[in-house]
Design a protein around this motif. Sequence first.
Motif, short mmCIF file in Angstrom:
data_model
loop_
_atom_site.label_atom_id
_atom_site.label_comp_id
_atom_site.label_asym_id
_atom_site.label_seq_id
_atom_site.Cartn_x
_atom_site.Cartn_y
_atom_site.Cartn_z
N CYS A 1 0.87 -1.18 0.00
CA CYS A 1 0.00 0.00 0.00
C CYS A 1 0.91 1.23 0.00
O CYS A 1 1.48 1.59 1.02
N THR A 2 1.05 1.85 -1.18
CA THR A 2 1.91 3.03 -1.28
C THR A 2 1.04 4.24 -1.58
O THR A 2 0.37 4.29 -2.60
N VAL A 3 1.05 5.16 -0.65
CA VAL A 3 0.19 6.34 -0.83
C VAL A 3 1.04 7.54 -1.25
O VAL A 3 2.27 7.53 -1.12
N ALA A 4 0.35 8.56 -1.78
CA ALA A 4 1.03 9.80 -2.18
C ALA A 4 0.84 10.81 -1.07
O ALA A 4 -0.26 11.30 -0.86
N ALA A 5 1.88 11.10 -0.35
CA ALA A 5 1.76 12.03 0.77
C ALA A 5 3.13 12.49 1.22
O ALA A 5 4.15 12.03 0.70
N ASN A 6 3.11 13.36 2.20
CA ASN A 6 4.36 13.82 2.80
C ASN A 6 4.70 12.84 3.92
O ASN A 6 3.97 12.72 4.90
N GLU A 7 5.81 12.13 3.78
CA GLU A 7 6.11 11.00 4.65
C GLU A 7 6.18 11.41 6.13
O GLU A 7 5.59 10.75 6.99
N LEU A 8 6.84 12.52 6.41
CA LEU A 8 7.00 12.92 7.83
C LEU A 8 5.65 13.21 8.45
O LEU A 8 5.39 12.86 9.61
N LEU A 9 4.77 13.87 7.67
CA LEU A 9 3.46 14.22 8.23
C LEU A 9 2.60 12.97 8.43
O LEU A 9 1.90 12.84 9.44
N VAL A 10 2.66 12.03 7.46
CA VAL A 10 1.86 10.80 7.61
C VAL A 10 2.34 10.03 8.84
O VAL A 10 1.56 9.48 9.61
N ARG A 11 3.62 10.04 9.05
CA ARG A 11 4.19 9.36 10.20
C ARG A 11 3.68 10.02 11.49
O ARG A 11 3.24 9.35 12.42
N GLU A 12 3.71 11.34 11.49
CA GLU A 12 3.19 12.11 12.63
C GLU A 12 1.74 11.73 12.92
O GLU A 12 1.32 11.56 14.07
N MET A 13 0.99 11.56 11.82
CA MET A 13 -0.42 11.23 11.93
C MET A 13 -0.60 9.87 12.61
O MET A 13 -1.37 9.73 13.56
#
Length: 475
Positions: A349-361
């Motif tokens: 599952c590879t999404v298009a996003a900002n990795e640091l922010l998704v991790r924060e989420m």
Amino acid sequence: MTPSPRATWSLRLNLMAWLAVPMVLVLAASLWLSYRTAWRQAMLFMDRDLTSSARMIAEEVRYREGAVGVVIPPAALEIFASDAHDEVAYAVFDDKGVLIAGFPGLTPPSRKPTDGRVEGFDTMFRTEAMHAVSLRQPVITPDGISSVSVTVGETLKARDALVRALWLRGFIEQAALMLAAAISIWFGITVELRPILRLRRAVLDRPPQSVEPFDPGEVQQELQPLVTAVNDHMARLGAYLDRQQRFLDGAAHQMRTPLAILKTQIGVGRRSKSDAQVREVLDKIDQSVSSMTRVTNQLLTLGRVEYERARPAAGPVDMRELLRAVVADIAPRALDCGVDLALEAETPCTVAANELLVREMVVNLVDNAIQHAGRGAVATLSAEVADGMGVITVRDNGPGVPRAERERLFSRFRRGRSAGAGGSGLGLTIVAEIAEMSGGKVELPEVPGGNGFAVAVTLPLWQEDQGTASTNLVV
Ligand SMILES: Nc1ncnc2c1ncn2[C@@H]1O[C@H](COP(=O)(O)OP(=O)(O)O)[C@@H](O)[C@H]1O
Ligand SMILES: [Mg+2]
């Protein structure tokens, strides 16, 4: 955006250049046409004079005393008296081509004119260029009807002077017209630019915090979309500034309260008599500082999300790998709190996003599970693809939140009624804002079995061809 060099030229000069090119072409074409007209008119006048002179001469051709002869009437040559002092030549040939009167050297055209028709032609007489006409005149002789050709020519000074005079007049008229058009356009543009200059003044005079829209009615129709676009942009800017202001207000409030508590705790510590009391107060201070650190971090994250919203940067984020890394990071803390972490991520599952922010989420969601689900709970992290989107779910089997309370949890600083101390009410806000700015959404689905709490974040999947379109992956 760097302006193209052309776009930064003067609008007035640009428009003038656009007008000048066709104007010069039209002027050139019309000058050529008026020259042709002037020339044709001058030729007409000249041919008329030459023809009447030739006719006068032709009428005087008679058979006398055994030969065809002619007496040139003075009027036939007086016609040509002009200021230009042109030279006039005439010649009368009999039908055998013998010159019977006039100037040798002025030959009629090789093609004989038919009777009654006048032939105009250009020729040379001695060293001078001439225009001449030639006609045939029948003469009655005792042997029957013979004919003579009468040719009259004139040098071109008068004709050229007439062409010049006629043409110059046309030229001056048209040039004056063009000049008037250019001046009128110049003034027109100056007047038409005034609304833009007024708008510029209005923009320059604005206080920096003003985001009031400009009145599109102040400028011409063609410019109204630009003003509307600027207004739209300012509306977005206004909303952004509002959010920033609210963020600052909330942040100030969040910092002030724990700082006051901290101050009180220190006061209590100072007054404490026994070591045991001091240690107890220090423990509380430690908790307060930890909680403040968490709040500060969350506020900073929220500030970061706001900043990133202005320039979203999406890259491929492998969610399986990310969830695995988060579990590995948080496992010790989860262990301390007696919460088990489980991972369900079988499919890529590879999404298009900002990795640091998704991790924060994700960290925020797992933190919530650890904080609110309570000892003995299990928190499950999963990533899957559903309906062409990536879905990341964090669920636990803790007490959950009553349905009526759920939607409000996404608002800033909003906490559940039964939430314990030490939270800021920012975690789910951060989750929602990151999901929204990544082009996704967040939901609170029902937990299987009805017990517990689940948050599902839907994010757009990474498309292979996105790599070339998206350039700023830097976080
Ligand atoms: N996993 C969970 N279980 C139960 N309640 C939760 C869970 N996650 C969030 N909540 C509720 O949602 C509220 C808002 O969460 P959040 O925005 O992260 O703020 P905070 O965690 O700082 O209280 C929490 O106060 C809590 O009441
Ligand atoms: Mg939280």
